[in-house]
Write an enzyme that holds these catalytic residues in place. Structure first.
Site, short mmCIF file in Angstrom:
data_model
loop_
_atom_site.label_atom_id
_atom_site.label_comp_id
_atom_site.label_asym_id
_atom_site.label_seq_id
_atom_site.Cartn_x
_atom_site.Cartn_y
_atom_site.Cartn_z
CE LYS A 24 78.50 -7.17 -26.29
NZ LYS A 24 78.47 -6.08 -26.93
CB ALA A 118 85.63 -7.72 -31.37
N GLY A 119 84.18 -5.88 -28.96
CA GLY A 119 82.64 -5.44 -28.88
C GLY A 119 81.99 -6.64 -28.84
N GLY A 122 83.52 -11.44 -25.82
CA GLY A 122 84.16 -12.71 -25.88
C GLY A 122 84.39 -13.03 -24.27
N GLY A 123 85.33 -12.02 -23.54
CA GLY A 123 85.78 -12.36 -22.38
C GLY A 123 84.63 -12.39 -21.48
CB SER A 124 81.68 -10.64 -20.69
OG SER A 124 82.18 -9.21 -20.76
CB SER A 125 80.69 -14.89 -23.42
OG SER A 125 79.72 -15.94 -23.63
CG ASP A 157 78.83 -6.70 -22.08
OD1 ASP A 157 77.75 -6.09 -22.10
OD2 ASP A 157 79.52 -6.47 -23.16
#
Ligand code: ATP
Length: 312
Positions: A24, A118-119, A122-125, A157
């Site tokens: 995102k 990176a904001g 990625g981990g949340s997705s 997120d």
């Protein structure tokens, strides 16, 4: 659940699903105030983009209740992504089992393409992808709203990635409302080699408990999203004020993107930034100019959905 097919409460399954998990970017991020529990209340516009991690989740054996037996492997991620119980994928599989009182031997393989810390979420997705995969593998038929509630217990997120697309997030970012999906535009994502940790960035915000900021006017934003991106876009990222002064390289990259693209800003708490260009605009020269050693550089498009099962 009934016991048919179970041998002493256990059932061989051996079924795998493939899931892709988008990154995102933020099209707006305002910090409204710090809450008494220390969390910050934000208002943000989130946009899923077509940069994907890929996961394969296998339910080897199913049993009823108790701790799941999870194994994990990771490809990519420059050795920065742990393949153990600290990985958000692992936490998501465990939470799914404990919340549904179903359990089993679960294997997760993660192929990392989204840069970490990176904001870009990625981990949340990845965590959202594991929830969606488990919902399919255990045949639980939880609806997106139920998966979002489960995801909120894993990270701010995570709920967004269940439905993805374009959405406004309030509270700590988990109180989501869909917006008209952005369908065009070229998203140039740049990320310097250094990482930024979200809690540290928010920790540097000098914010009183009662700061009042102007809230995004949805009536103004809706029509602009249909013709996105254009220079009159009112979105910004408040976290740039605390991140950029101490990061000269990132500051230079963000300024360059702002000069070149109709919309540009830091992604979440960084260290990635995005410049969003109109569809069809020739980016060849710009991409060449940005190229420098150690810099992650990729042009992607908007993604009008969230995590998706690709292979079942
Ligand atoms: P956010 O914007 O949601 O804070 P981010 O994009 O800044 O996220 P992530 O890439 O999600 O950050 O990861 C931050 C840290 O979380 C990493 O340094 C890593 O150690 C840990 N982590 C746990 N699970 C994962 C995962 N599946 N992918 C990437 N990092 C993970």
């Amino acid at each position: 659940m009934n016991d048919v097919g179970f041998t002493r409460g256990r059932k061989e399954i051996g079924r795998t699903v493939g899931v892709r998990a988008p990154a995102k970017v933020n099209l707006h991020l305002e910090v409204l105030r710090q809450r008494h529990d220390g969390f910050h209340e934000i208002e943000t516009i989130l946009q899923a983009v077509s940069l994907f991690d890929e996961l394969r989740v296998t339910l080897i054996e199913q049993y009823q209740g108790g701790e799941p037996d999870i194994a994990m492997s990771v490809d990519g991620g420059d050795g920065k992504v742990p393949a153990d119980e600290t990985n958000l994928c692992w936490k998501a599989a465990r939470k799914f089992c404990l919340d549904t009182r179903l359990s089993g031997r679960i294997q997760i393989h993660l192929e990392k393409h989204i840069p970490t810390a990176a904001g870009l979420g990625g981990g949340s997705s990845d965590a959202a992808a594991v929830l969606v995969a488990c919902n399919r593998l255990f045949r639980t038929n939880l609806d997106p709203g139920e998966l979002e509630i489960m995801g909120a217990g894993l990270g701010s997120d995570v709920p967004f990635f269940i439905r993805g697309g374009t959405a406004i997030g309030r509270g700590t970012g988990t109180d989501l409302s869909p917006l008209p999906a952005v369908r065009t535009g070229q998203f140039l994502i740049v990320k310097p080699a250094f990482d930024l940790k979200t809690p540290e960035v928010y920790g540097n915000l000098k914010m009183g408990l009662t700061v009042n900021s102007a809230k995004a006017n949805i009536r103004v934003i809706r029509p602009l999203l249909v013709r996105f991106p254009q220079k009159s876009w009112p979105g910004f990222n408040r976290l740039e004020d605390v991140v950029l002064p101490s990061q000269p390289l990132l500051q230079r990259l963000v300024l360059e993107l702002k000069q070149l693209a109709p919309v540009a800003m830091l992604c979440g708490s960084g260290s990635a930034a995005v410049g969003i260009f109109t569809e069809g605009y020739d980016l060849t020269e710009i991409v060449e100019e940005f190229k420098e050693p150690g810099l992650f550089l990729k042009v992607v498009g908007p993604h009008a959905a969230g995590v998706e099962i690709t292979d079942d």
